[in-house]
Design a protein around this motif. Structure first.
Motif, PDB file in Angstrom:
ATOM      1  N   GLU A 188      28.694 -13.152  30.833  1.00 32.49           N
ATOM      2  CA  GLU A 188      27.894 -14.089  30.038  1.00 32.49           C
ATOM      3  C   GLU A 188      28.806 -14.991  29.202  1.00 32.49           C
ATOM      4  OE1 GLU A 188      27.425 -10.872  30.353  1.00 32.49           O
ATOM      5  OE2 GLU A 188      25.308 -10.407  30.669  1.00 32.49           O
ATOM      6  N   LEU A 218      29.190 -18.143  31.838  1.00 34.52           N
ATOM      7  CA  LEU A 218      28.062 -19.012  31.494  1.00 34.52           C
ATOM      8  C   LEU A 218      28.296 -19.758  30.178  1.00 34.52           C
ATOM      9  CD1 LEU A 218      25.352 -19.645  32.744  1.00 34.52           C
ATOM     10  CD2 LEU A 218      24.331 -17.840  31.365  1.00 34.52           C
ATOM     11  N   LEU A 219      28.627 -19.010  29.130  1.00 40.97           N
ATOM     12  CA  LEU A 219      28.822 -19.667  27.835  1.00 40.97           C
ATOM     13  C   LEU A 219      30.085 -20.521  27.848  1.00 40.97           C
ATOM     14  CD1 LEU A 219      27.662 -16.970  25.240  1.00 40.97           C
ATOM     15  CD2 LEU A 219      26.326 -18.653  26.509  1.00 40.97           C
ATOM     16  N   ARG A 225      28.966 -23.750  29.247  1.00 40.64           N
ATOM     17  CA  ARG A 225      28.145 -24.499  28.281  1.00 40.64           C
ATOM     18  C   ARG A 225      29.000 -25.113  27.178  1.00 40.64           C
ATOM     19  NH1 ARG A 225      23.084 -20.216  27.495  1.00 40.64           N
ATOM     20  NH2 ARG A 225      22.150 -20.525  29.555  1.00 40.64           N
ATOM     21  N   ARG A 264      14.122 -26.938  28.699  1.00 41.76           N
ATOM     22  CA  ARG A 264      13.310 -25.987  29.455  1.00 41.76           C
ATOM     23  C   ARG A 264      11.835 -26.399  29.408  1.00 41.76           C
ATOM     24  NH1 ARG A 264      16.586 -20.220  28.270  1.00 41.76           N
ATOM     25  NH2 ARG A 264      18.255 -20.817  29.688  1.00 41.76           N
ATOM     26  N   ARG A 305      16.555 -26.615  23.429  1.00 46.46           N
ATOM     27  CA  ARG A 305      17.326 -25.557  22.779  1.00 46.46           C
ATOM     28  C   ARG A 305      18.746 -26.053  22.561  1.00 46.46           C
ATOM     29  NH1 ARG A 305      19.089 -20.092  26.207  1.00 46.46           N
ATOM     30  NH2 ARG A 305      20.717 -19.462  24.737  1.00 46.46           N
ATOM     31  N   TYR A 348      25.731 -17.766  19.093  1.00 48.68           N
ATOM     32  CA  TYR A 348      26.376 -17.705  20.410  1.00 48.68           C
ATOM     33  C   TYR A 348      27.866 -18.015  20.376  1.00 48.68           C
ATOM     34  CZ  TYR A 348      22.171 -16.973  23.169  1.00 48.68           C
ATOM     35  OH  TYR A 348      21.058 -16.415  23.740  1.00 48.68           O
ATOM     36  N   ASP A 396      16.553 -19.290  23.005  1.00 48.06           N
ATOM     37  CA  ASP A 396      16.695 -18.294  24.071  1.00 48.06           C
ATOM     38  C   ASP A 396      15.448 -17.419  24.134  1.00 48.06           C
ATOM     39  OD1 ASP A 396      17.924 -16.593  26.025  1.00 48.06           O
ATOM     40  OD2 ASP A 396      18.236 -15.149  24.404  1.00 48.06           O
ATOM     41  N   GLU A 452      20.046 -24.370  36.181  1.00 52.70           N
ATOM     42  CA  GLU A 452      19.887 -22.947  36.533  1.00 52.70           C
ATOM     43  C   GLU A 452      18.486 -22.490  36.162  1.00 52.70           C
ATOM     44  OE1 GLU A 452      21.849 -20.193  33.895  1.00 52.70           O
ATOM     45  OE2 GLU A 452      21.752 -21.559  32.217  1.00 52.70           O
TER      46      GLU A 452
HETATM   47  C1  IPM Z   1      19.605 -17.713  29.206  1.00 61.22           C
HETATM   48  C2  IPM Z   1      20.261 -16.371  29.282  1.00 61.22           C
HETATM   49  C3  IPM Z   1      21.640 -16.454  28.663  1.00 61.22           C
HETATM   50  C4  IPM Z   1      21.467 -16.872  27.217  1.00 61.22           C
HETATM   51  C5  IPM Z   1      22.470 -15.171  28.752  1.00 61.22           C
HETATM   52  C6  IPM Z   1      22.585 -14.675  30.179  1.00 61.22           C
HETATM   53  C7  IPM Z   1      23.830 -15.337  28.133  1.00 61.22           C
HETATM   54  O1  IPM Z   1      19.479 -15.392  28.675  1.00 61.22           O
HETATM   55  O2  IPM Z   1      20.140 -18.678  29.775  1.00 61.22           O
HETATM   56  O3  IPM Z   1      18.540 -17.829  28.583  1.00 61.22           O
HETATM   57  O4  IPM Z   1      21.282 -16.009  26.332  1.00 61.22           O
HETATM   58  O5  IPM Z   1      21.555 -18.052  26.950  1.00 61.22           O
END
Ligand code: IPM
Ligand code: MN
Length: 329
Positions: A81, A85-86, A89, A99, A118, A125, A232, A264
């Protein structure tokens, strides 16, 4: 020219749903050139690669990134994560996580239609804090929430610009009655942006109250802007009240376009159903539609969304093929 897409199928059902999303994009007649990146928990377990700076630099060269889902139960929480992913970002400055949520009433009419903006690069985070005296009864853990004026302002500005082209209403969601420092910064940033949009009406909800309204009165919302952690949590609830998490799509945007944006589904890698053909690819398909919006292919994106409004049943590939057929036909 073909749009150059970096594809990170990822773990679990990620590759399954991403394949269907690309099938639908091609059926819509959009020219794309894809490059697969083998990243995620499975890759990490194989050779330790999460997202090196060299791979990140390669990703910078693409028009967009399409991601399925990442994370596997064999890897401790946070590794993929934070590291993948982060990291994307933050390093690609994908400061908006957009979203959309549309709820359908029994007769097929639209019950609610709102978008959560968001903030995507700040809050708890960022990883501020640490641990002391770990493993003792004196253990202390702190996890700070970082909120900058610039971060809140640009998220609010994006929300107001979006609302100006919709039903002209923006709600700030926070917890200003308890998080007085961060809440005050957000409220003032929101108010200062609102002054530039006299035609857009505003509202404020505490996040706990927003949870009630999401369930009982989601029609009240047009655009919501909120911080990273509230966003989130609220967007899982948004998915749950809008046809389920199998339909929830998201766009991680760098609106300044200084690099690629990333698209995603809101859902995770669902390792428990991998290979069963039961994953719903609609969230990934709708995320690809958001990607097409951002690439200037709005007409194709609208056709994809229209094809997803009537429910499709069947396996993962059945659903993808049926939506692709509707889009092509
Ligand atoms: C989301 C997911 C992520 C977040 C996780 C997987 C790090 O829950 O994209 O909503 O918390 O942003
Ligand atoms: Mn989430």
């Amino acid at each position: 020219m073909a749009h150059r897409i970096a594809v990170i199928g990822g773990d679990g059902i990620g590759p399954e749903v991403t394949t269907e999303a690309l099938k639908v994009v091609r059926a819509a007649g959009v020219e794309i050139e894809t490059t697969d990146f083998d990243l995620g928990g499975a890759r990490y377990l194989r050779d330790g690669e999460i997202l090196s700076d060299a791979v990140l630099d390669q990703l910078r060269g693409f028009d967009c990134i399409l991601l399925g889902a990442v994370g596997t139960p064999e890897v401790p929480p946070g590794v993929i994560e934070r590291g993948l992913l982060l990291k994307m970002r933050f390093e690609l400055d994908l400061y908006i996580n957009q979203r959309p949520f549309i709820g359908t009433a029994p007769g097929g009419t639209v019950a609610h239609d709102f978008v959560v903006i968001r903030e995507n690069t700040e809050g708890p985070y960022v990883g501020e804090g640490g641990v002391l005296r770990k493993g003792t009864v004196h253990e202390v853990a702190t996890q700070g929430s970082v909120n900058t004026w610039m971060g809140a302002e640009r998220a609010c500005r994006y929300a107001f610009e979006l609302a100006a082209g919709r039903r002209r209403h923006v709600t700030l969601v926070h917890k200003t009655n308890v998080l007085t420092f961060a809440g005050d910064l957000w409220q003032r940033a929101f108010n200062s942006v609102a002054a530039d949009f006299p035609d857009v009406a505003t509202a404020y909800n505490h996040v706990d109250a927003a949870c009630i309204y999401f369930v009982q009165d989601p029609q009240r919302y047009d655009v919501i802007v909120t911080d990273n952690l509230f966003g989130d949590i609220l967007t899982d609830l948004g998915g749950a009240v809008s046809g389920g998490i199998g339909l929830a799509s998201s766009a991680n945007l760098n609106p300044a376009r200084t690099g690629p944006s990333m698209f995603e589904p809101v859902h995770g890698s669902a390792p428990d159903i991998v290979g069963t053909g039961t994953a719903n690819p609609t969230a990934a398909i709708l995320s690809a539609a958001l990607m097409l919006d951002f690439l200037g292919e709005g007409a194709a994106a609208d056709r994809i969304r229209a094809a997803c409004t009537h429910p499709v049943t069947g396996s993962t590939t059945d659903i993808g093929s049926e939506i692709a057929a509707r889009v092509a036909g």
